[in-house]
Design an enzyme around this catalytic site. Structure first.
Site, short mmCIF file in Angstrom:
data_model
loop_
_atom_site.label_atom_id
_atom_site.label_comp_id
_atom_site.label_asym_id
_atom_site.label_seq_id
_atom_site.Cartn_x
_atom_site.Cartn_y
_atom_site.Cartn_z
N PHE A 261 -39.47 -84.26 15.32
CA PHE A 261 -39.61 -82.84 15.91
C PHE A 261 -38.20 -82.72 16.59
CE2 PHE A 261 -44.12 -83.32 15.97
CZ PHE A 261 -44.52 -82.08 15.30
N LYS B 191 -34.21 -82.07 17.20
CA LYS B 191 -33.34 -80.90 16.99
C LYS B 191 -32.10 -81.49 16.56
CE LYS B 191 -33.85 -78.83 20.95
NZ LYS B 191 -35.04 -79.57 21.58
N ASN C 83 -42.47 -75.33 12.73
CA ASN C 83 -41.16 -74.86 12.33
C ASN C 83 -41.34 -73.28 11.90
OD1 ASN C 83 -39.53 -76.77 12.80
ND2 ASN C 83 -39.30 -77.47 10.78
N PHE D 256 -36.34 -69.60 22.01
CA PHE D 256 -36.18 -69.09 20.57
C PHE D 256 -36.59 -67.73 20.37
CE2 PHE D 256 -36.19 -73.43 19.46
CZ PHE D 256 -35.47 -73.38 18.15
N TYR E 264 -33.58 -65.63 21.03
CA TYR E 264 -31.99 -64.98 20.81
C TYR E 264 -31.98 -64.24 19.61
CZ TYR E 264 -31.12 -67.44 25.06
OH TYR E 264 -31.21 -67.78 26.57
N ALA E 265 -31.66 -63.01 19.65
CA ALA E 265 -31.43 -62.32 18.36
C ALA E 265 -29.94 -62.73 17.89
CB ALA E 265 -31.12 -60.84 18.67
N GLY F 234 -30.43 -70.98 10.02
CA GLY F 234 -30.07 -71.98 8.89
C GLY F 234 -30.67 -73.03 8.97
N CYS G 168 -34.09 -77.33 7.96
CA CYS G 168 -35.19 -77.43 8.09
C CYS G 168 -36.06 -76.02 8.19
CB CYS G 168 -35.79 -78.18 9.39
SG CYS G 168 -35.36 -79.78 9.25
N ARG H 190 -26.07 -76.73 5.98
CA ARG H 190 -26.83 -76.28 5.13
C ARG H 190 -27.59 -74.83 5.53
NH1 ARG H 190 -30.09 -82.07 4.63
NH2 ARG H 190 -29.18 -82.23 6.93
P1 NAD Z 1 -30.60 -86.43 5.18
O1 NAD Z 1 -30.38 -85.73 3.80
O2 NAD Z 1 -29.67 -86.28 6.01
O3 NAD Z 1 -31.15 -88.21 4.89
C1 NAD Z 1 -31.81 -88.46 3.74
C2 NAD Z 1 -31.47 -89.82 3.29
O4 NAD Z 1 -32.38 -90.72 2.38
C3 NAD Z 1 -30.13 -89.91 2.45
O5 NAD Z 1 -29.17 -90.66 3.11
C4 NAD Z 1 -30.41 -90.32 1.10
O6 NAD Z 1 -29.34 -91.16 0.43
C5 NAD Z 1 -31.69 -91.32 1.51
N1 NAD Z 1 -32.64 -91.46 0.22
C6 NAD Z 1 -33.02 -90.78 -0.58
N2 NAD Z 1 -33.89 -91.47 -1.29
C7 NAD Z 1 -34.00 -92.80 -1.12
C8 NAD Z 1 -34.85 -93.83 -1.31
N3 NAD Z 1 -35.52 -93.91 -2.45
N4 NAD Z 1 -34.54 -95.06 -0.68
C9 NAD Z 1 -33.46 -95.04 0.39
N5 NAD Z 1 -32.97 -93.81 0.88
C10 NAD Z 1 -33.18 -92.89 0.27
O7 NAD Z 1 -31.97 -85.86 5.48
P2 NAD Z 1 -32.69 -85.60 6.89
O8 NAD Z 1 -31.93 -84.24 7.54
O9 NAD Z 1 -32.60 -86.86 7.66
O10 NAD Z 1 -34.29 -85.38 6.58
C11 NAD Z 1 -35.26 -86.39 6.24
C12 NAD Z 1 -36.61 -85.73 6.52
O11 NAD Z 1 -36.93 -85.56 7.98
C13 NAD Z 1 -36.96 -84.31 5.86
O12 NAD Z 1 -38.15 -84.31 5.23
C14 NAD Z 1 -36.57 -83.37 6.86
O13 NAD Z 1 -37.21 -82.18 6.53
C15 NAD Z 1 -37.08 -84.06 8.18
N6 NAD Z 1 -36.61 -83.61 9.24
C16 NAD Z 1 -35.15 -83.33 9.35
C17 NAD Z 1 -34.89 -82.88 10.75
C18 NAD Z 1 -33.35 -82.73 10.95
O14 NAD Z 1 -33.04 -81.92 11.93
N7 NAD Z 1 -32.43 -83.03 9.90
C19 NAD Z 1 -35.91 -82.73 11.84
C20 NAD Z 1 -37.13 -83.17 11.81
C21 NAD Z 1 -37.25 -83.51 10.35
#
Ligand code: NAD
Length: 457
Positions: free
Chosen positions: A155, A157, A218, A259, A261-262, A267, A270, A338
């Protein structure tokens, strides 16, 4: 404890670094050689406040290593976190190819008992697919190692990831109701014990409910944002200040202030993909999530709100017009672009003939990469983007300033300087940073979101 993190992105790197900080022995694995090289050379591939220090400290202490060696990574951790990306597939569902590839790697190399933790955001039923994938690899190797798959959604941010991970308001863990699930639960309890010293923060549940909880959270947050954005647009029509309304309803403890705020739309990596994935899951089970369809539609429209206001003021054809844009990242304290609203705005302004000077405190490098992709078919539009050296530089001879991201550094600018640099003293504020009445007083034509009653625009 010995921990392996598969996927060293935002979530994986923060998880690995924070678990190392608590004294665990962490192996961070990734398939991206350049990312691992950056980390091994002392760099940090993402911008995240405080992360650099935690990584540096723990690398020096030998508590965290970075590698692409899958076999060594799988051998290392008694607990294997899967923290790879789950981007949207073409139909909006979560693309599980990276999660299942990670599961295959584990199955291919594991020997003794392992706890596999799904940290990635994954749809209900994924843990079962991960377990089946691992089992099939074990069977093909004729190995009878045992394991249990746990769901532990994240969770944190972006922009406050280290702080969120270190001081979580809750930890959700779903374990199987089975003897192996019981062992997994005990290991997770030990791992997370330092977070529960002050009071218990862990919510224990079954695996499917834990998977669902992340999407529900989310989807709820995205819903609050779209709800307020839709009301803000109505506020503009009926002569109401949405900020007064926000304070008025937020003070109700049943609603709360967060959460509400207009702005110019949500984006990031997530909310957009998780809302879509939950809708897709519902469709697979024969249900239509009507509220979430609306949440998405409102958000898509809201990302065009600044472009719409600018065209209403300057006309549909913006040829010869030049705009300063402050803020490119999808939110402050990150370089993540993103699904950022800035991308929709730039596409709209440049397509209508305008040129822009853009500035973001940390996302400039990422912006260069992202806009090169966005405008790859229209290189002539790319040429109309100037990457400014600082916020004031961006303003030079612009017809208006447009604010897209609420970075702290944009909150109290020297308005005399702003007015001097701009061709016209006009601000389109996609994050309602300023007081509209004060803007009118100093001679700025101010366009906020849902606040036009205070400026009589
Ligand atoms: P990210 O794209 O920043 O990182 C993913 C990493 O995994 C990359 O470095 C990629 O090269 C690596 N990877 C892919 N396939 C692989 C494999 N087979 N073996 C080893 N490494 C591999 O993604 P993220 O933002 O860290 O998100 C990861 C997950 O966490 C997603 O499901 C996302 O929804 C969730 N999440 C993200 C956030 C956020 O704020 N970014 C918050 C909560 C949950």
């Amino acid at each position: 404890m010995k921990i392996t993190i598969i996927g060293t992105g935002y979530v994986g790197l923060v998880t690995g670094a924070c678990l190392a900080e608590l004294g665990n022995d962490v192996f961070c694995l990734d398939v991206d050689q350049s990312k691992i090289d950056t980390l091994n050379n002392g760099g940090i591939p993402i911008h995240e406040p405080g992360l650099d220090e935690v990584v540096t400290r723990n690398r020096a202490a030998g508590r965290i290593v970075f590698s692409t060696d899958i076999e060594a990574g799988v051998a290392h951790g008694d607990i294997q976190f899967i923290a790879v990306g789950t981007p949207p597939d073409e139909d909006g569902s979560a693309d599980l190819q990276y999660v299942l590839a990670a599961a295959r790697s584990i199955g291919r190399y594991m020997t003794g008992f392992k706890v596999i933790v799904d940290k990635s955001t994954v749809p209900v039923g994924t843990a079962e697919r991960v377990a089946a994938t691992i089992q099939s690899e074990l069977t093909s190797r004729d190995v009878s190692a045992i394991f249990s798959v746990v769901s532990n959604p994240e969770f944190l941010k972006e922009g406050a990831a280290v702080e969120d991970f270190m001081r979580p308001d809750r930890i959700v863990i779903g374990c199987d109701d089975s003897p192996h699930g019981d062992i997994a639960r005990e290991r997770m309890k030990t791992l997370y014990a330092p977070f529960n010293r002050n009071h218990e923060r862990t919510y224990w549940m079954d695996v499917r409910s834990a998977e669902f909880t992340k999407y529900a959270a989310n989807a709820m947050l995205a819903t609050r944002i779209s709800f307020m954005n839709e009301l803000a647009n109505l506020a503009d029509r009926v002569g109401v200040d949405i900020e007064a309304v926000r304070r008025g309803i937020g003070s109700d403890p049943r609603i709360g202030h967060s959460f509400l705020y207009a702005g110019c739309g949500y984006g990031g990596s997530c909310f957009p993909k998780d809302v879509q994935a939950l809708e897709r899951t519902a469709q697979d089970y024969g249900q239509d999530l009507l509220i979430l369809h609306a949440v998405e539609a409102v958000n898509a429209k809201q990302k065009q709100i600044l472009g719409g206001k600018i065209k209403k003021r300057f006309g549909e054809d913006l040829t010869g017009k030049h705009f300063a844009v402050w803020g490119l990242a999808f939110k402050p304290n990150t370089d993540d672009m993103r699904a950022a609203s800035s991308r929709v705005l730039l596409m709209e302004l440049l397509s209508a003939g305008a040129s822009v000077a853009i500035y973001d405190p940390v996302a400039m490098t990422e912006a260069k990469r992202v806009f090169a992709l966005d405008f790859s078919d229209m290189p002539h539009l790319l040429e109309k983007i100037r990457f400014a050296a600082d916020p004031m530089d961006a303003l030079t001879q612009a017809d208006a300033l447009v604010i897209v991201t609420e970075w702290k550094t944009f909150r109290s600018p020297d308005f005399e300087q702003v007015k001097l640099r701009l061709k016209h003293s006009i601000i389109f504020d996609g994050r309602n940073l300023f007081d509209p009445a004060a803007m009118t007083e100093i001679g700025v034509e101010y366009h906020g979101i849902g606040r036009s009653v205070l400026t009589r625009i």
